[in-house]
Write an enzyme that holds these catalytic residues in place. Structure first.
Site, PDB file in Angstrom:
ATOM      1  N   HIS A  44       6.580  -1.796  -5.945  1.00 12.23           N
ATOM      2  CA  HIS A  44       6.078  -1.143  -4.737  1.00 12.23           C
ATOM      3  C   HIS A  44       4.804  -0.361  -5.019  1.00 12.23           C
ATOM      4  O   HIS A  44       4.766   0.865  -4.879  1.00 12.23           O
ATOM      5  CB  HIS A  44       7.164  -0.245  -4.128  1.00 12.23           C
ATOM      6  CG  HIS A  44       8.101  -1.008  -3.242  1.00 12.23           C
ATOM      7  ND1 HIS A  44       9.384  -0.599  -2.966  1.00 12.23           N
ATOM      8  CD2 HIS A  44       7.921  -2.166  -2.550  1.00 12.23           C
ATOM      9  CE1 HIS A  44       9.950  -1.471  -2.144  1.00 12.23           C
ATOM     10  NE2 HIS A  44       9.097  -2.429  -1.887  1.00 12.23           N
ATOM     11  N   HIS A  76      13.049  -5.328  -7.906  1.00 12.57           N
ATOM     12  CA  HIS A  76      14.167  -4.846  -7.081  1.00 12.57           C
ATOM     13  C   HIS A  76      15.294  -5.859  -6.945  1.00 12.57           C
ATOM     14  O   HIS A  76      16.325  -5.556  -6.356  1.00 12.57           O
ATOM     15  CB  HIS A  76      13.671  -4.504  -5.670  1.00 12.57           C
ATOM     16  CG  HIS A  76      12.479  -3.620  -5.643  1.00 12.57           C
ATOM     17  ND1 HIS A  76      11.213  -4.098  -5.461  1.00 12.57           N
ATOM     18  CD2 HIS A  76      12.361  -2.288  -5.809  1.00 12.57           C
ATOM     19  CE1 HIS A  76      10.347  -3.093  -5.492  1.00 12.57           C
ATOM     20  NE2 HIS A  76      11.016  -1.990  -5.713  1.00 12.57           N
ATOM     21  N   CYS A  98      14.827  -5.608 -12.553  1.00  8.24           N
ATOM     22  CA  CYS A  98      15.036  -4.525 -13.527  1.00  8.24           C
ATOM     23  C   CYS A  98      16.471  -4.612 -14.061  1.00  8.24           C
ATOM     24  O   CYS A  98      17.412  -4.738 -13.279  1.00  8.24           O
ATOM     25  CB  CYS A  98      14.815  -3.177 -12.842  1.00  8.24           C
ATOM     26  SG  CYS A  98      15.477  -1.809 -13.793  1.00  8.24           S
ATOM     27  N   HIS A 126      15.997  -1.032   2.038  1.00  7.73           N
ATOM     28  CA  HIS A 126      15.275  -1.227   0.776  1.00  7.73           C
ATOM     29  C   HIS A 126      15.734  -2.536   0.123  1.00  7.73           C
ATOM     30  O   HIS A 126      16.926  -2.831   0.084  1.00  7.73           O
ATOM     31  CB  HIS A 126      15.549  -0.039  -0.154  1.00  7.73           C
ATOM     32  CG  HIS A 126      14.611   0.006  -1.322  1.00  7.73           C
ATOM     33  ND1 HIS A 126      14.777  -0.784  -2.437  1.00  7.73           N
ATOM     34  CD2 HIS A 126      13.493   0.738  -1.540  1.00  7.73           C
ATOM     35  CE1 HIS A 126      13.795  -0.532  -3.292  1.00  7.73           C
ATOM     36  NE2 HIS A 126      13.004   0.391  -2.777  1.00  7.73           N
ATOM     37  N   GLU A 128      16.105  -3.451  -2.909  1.00 11.72           N
ATOM     38  CA  GLU A 128      17.097  -3.284  -3.978  1.00 11.72           C
ATOM     39  C   GLU A 128      18.499  -3.165  -3.390  1.00 11.72           C
ATOM     40  O   GLU A 128      19.453  -3.791  -3.878  1.00 11.72           O
ATOM     41  CB  GLU A 128      16.776  -2.037  -4.818  1.00 11.72           C
ATOM     42  CG  GLU A 128      17.840  -1.796  -5.890  1.00 11.72           C
ATOM     43  CD  GLU A 128      17.705  -0.447  -6.597  1.00 11.72           C
ATOM     44  OE1 GLU A 128      16.558   0.029  -6.780  1.00 11.72           O
ATOM     45  OE2 GLU A 128      18.737   0.125  -6.973  1.00 11.72           O
ATOM     46  N   THR A 163      19.131   2.721  -7.639  1.00 13.60           N
ATOM     47  CA  THR A 163      18.836   3.261  -8.976  1.00 13.60           C
ATOM     48  C   THR A 163      17.826   4.410  -8.971  1.00 13.60           C
ATOM     49  O   THR A 163      17.740   5.151  -9.944  1.00 13.60           O
ATOM     50  CB  THR A 163      18.285   2.154  -9.908  1.00 13.60           C
ATOM     51  OG1 THR A 163      17.114   1.586  -9.297  1.00 13.60           O
ATOM     52  CG2 THR A 163      19.306   1.066 -10.140  1.00 13.60           C
ATOM     53  N   CYS A 191      19.046   5.308 -12.498  1.00  7.35           N
ATOM     54  CA  CYS A 191      18.332   5.052 -13.739  1.00  7.35           C
ATOM     55  C   CYS A 191      17.983   6.393 -14.378  1.00  7.35           C
ATOM     56  O   CYS A 191      17.487   7.292 -13.707  1.00  7.35           O
ATOM     57  CB  CYS A 191      17.087   4.261 -13.374  1.00  7.35           C
ATOM     58  SG  CYS A 191      15.763   4.445 -14.512  1.00  7.35           S
ATOM     59  N   SER A 219       6.977   3.022  -1.972  1.00  8.67           N
ATOM     60  CA  SER A 219       7.825   3.192  -3.159  1.00  8.67           C
ATOM     61  C   SER A 219       8.878   4.270  -2.919  1.00  8.67           C
ATOM     62  O   SER A 219       8.555   5.440  -2.718  1.00  8.67           O
ATOM     63  CB  SER A 219       6.950   3.566  -4.353  1.00  8.67           C
ATOM     64  OG  SER A 219       7.716   4.247  -5.324  1.00  8.67           O
ATOM     65  N   ASN A 221      11.105   5.615  -4.957  1.00  5.28           N
ATOM     66  CA  ASN A 221      11.230   6.682  -5.956  1.00  5.28           C
ATOM     67  C   ASN A 221      10.046   7.647  -5.883  1.00  5.28           C
ATOM     68  O   ASN A 221      10.195   8.830  -6.177  1.00  5.28           O
ATOM     69  CB  ASN A 221      11.447   6.094  -7.352  1.00  5.28           C
ATOM     70  CG  ASN A 221      10.173   5.669  -8.020  1.00  5.28           C
ATOM     71  OD1 ASN A 221       9.521   6.479  -8.677  1.00  5.28           O
ATOM     72  ND2 ASN A 221       9.792   4.408  -7.852  1.00  5.28           N
TER      73      ASN A 221
END
Lengths: 297, 297
Positions: A44, A76, A98, A126, A128, A163, A191, A219, A221
């Site tokens: 992202h 993702h 990942c 999202h 992921e 994550t 993570c 993104s 995160n």
């Protein structure tokens, strides 16, 4: 000299292991001479995606566009049915999911197979989270940190997380869910690089007059980092140096920088140099992220 | 009439299912003409234990005192090695372990067999907790709500609770433990009657000028009720009507009563009548707990 503005970068800012791995797989593929596509942006960060495009790696939004290209599964991950379709198409697949995301998918599958309705703390839209959910055969719920669950008591519930979410929110949700089930099986799929980066950014925000959070606006995160910092101090979320506004720094003595897991070093370095320039700080121009104060602390 | 003092009893006060069952098993045994002993007090209420003594059911503190008597296992359960010794002695055993406590023992055994170090939220010296721990073959930790765990990260951890602890504390501990393990398997072994009683007592405390908490001073769940009420309003923990002090009620308009799971109805009724008398409230003398205002709400 004492009046010089302090500009610091939070340790653990920028590319994480999973992103580095995905980019490196994409670059390797780009050098192979084959036709390469990624399903959705590989990470992202629009600037990184643009650079890959220039190397011939295009991102497509729909699997029907695939003819005989080599397909890179982005960091993702993708939904199970898309993987099945790729198998049917019999094209070469490079899996850049990942490994931590792949582990979350595996745990979702396991919990579901063991009869646990699975709660996923994450954003339902999202990619992921969509990919994780596609691995669940039974009931599941996607919750943001808000607890919106059917008001009933479950014999058992599983709990995992996207994550890149906040560990503190995950702990709070786990505590709340205890009253919703006889048994709650919590697997921490956040993570650790994410938690460490969040902690480091929080600490830097606490000693700064303003925080500049660098990374893709898409993104998750990076947005989470911006939210964490906003709770502490004035915060600006930008993608590139072009978005900087000199006025932000009026009267500020301590400027903090942090960057999401999908933000490349060169963007962070650019922004550091630009802030130095526009604040008249007079520090030398640097070329490596390692030279930014704070990063190696 | 409006100046009359309000005396209310929290709903769900007094004997719970497990205590009723244990007392009834003991009374049945007392009527059988056999020599009966209990290992430790059958429940944590000295007045009930005294009444059983008068019926010939003595409590002994050490298994070596058992010759050929019928032995009642008290509501809190006993350690596994004591059960083994009783089997060796080949005496008749009546198991009055509360079924919820037996379930917590079974879960401790299960989690341990599955390779989970087990965290038990409880008091290490309490007989129920000792009995639960005796079922664990591997590593375990007994924690009060304070989190004192070796600072390391466990691949997996189990979490259960002494049945009479606070659900809120259990939720908080679960949240904290999330950062101590990759997987945290939480089984809520808190007896629902305990949670319901705590909630009802809390609500009554919030609308009262003083709370009288009735029950054995050795009763863990009664002490917990007293702690919950103390956080809200002036609270007195007593075992019998003899301990009442008229001065407590000076200037009080609303008196709240609650009682632990091991407190018999007749003690609650006695105390209600005595408070009515000493405050000059003028309400009629009652004979059944059902007649106390609030209890059936």
């Amino acid at each position: 000299m004492n009046s010089k503005i302090q500009i610091k970068l939070a340790p653990n800012s920028g590319f994480c292991f999973g992103v580095k791995r995905a980019i490196s797989l994409a670059q390797e593929a780009a050098g192979s001479g084959k036709d390469i596509v990624t399903l959705g942006p590989i990470i992202h960060n629009p600037q990184v995606v643009q650079r890959l495009r220039e190397k011939g790696v295009n991102d497509i939004s729909n699997i029907s566009e695939v003819v005989d290209e080599t397909v890179i599964i982005r960091s993702h991950g993708v939904e199970k049915d898309i993987l099945d379709l790729l198998k049917e198409k019999d094209v070469e697949v490079i899996d850049a999911t990942c490994p931590y995301v792949a582990k979350a998918q595996e745990l979702a599958r396991f919990l579901s197979q063991e009869g646990y309705p699975v709660v996923i703390m994450g954003n339902a839209d999202h990619p992921e989270v969509k990919a994780i959910c596609s691995n669940i055969s039974g009931k599941y719920f996607v919750l943001d940190k808000e607890l919106i669950l059917p008001e009933r008591y479950y014999p058992k519930l599983g709990l995992i997380s996207q994550t890149t979410k906040s560990l503190k929110d995950f702990q709070e949700l786990a505590g709340k869910l205890v009253t919703y089930a006889k048994e709650l099986r919590v697997v921490n799929t956040i993570c650790s690089a994410t938690s460490v980066r969040q902690q480091a950014s929080l600490r830097l925000a606490e000693e700064s007059d303003i925080m500049i959070v660098i990374g893709g606006r898409n993104s998750s995160n990076t947005k989470m980092l911006a939210n964490i910092c906003k709770n502490i101090i004035e915060t600006q979320h930008i993608e590139t140096a072009e978005e900087l506004d000199e006025q932000w720094f009026d009267g500020k003595k301590k400027i903090g920088l942090t960057a999401g897991a999908s933000t490349p070093d060169w963007i962070i370095v650019n922004i550091y140099n630009e802030i130095n320039k526009c604040t008249g700080n007079g520090s030398p121009v640097i070329t490596s992220i390692d030279e930014i104060p704070g990063y190696k602390e």
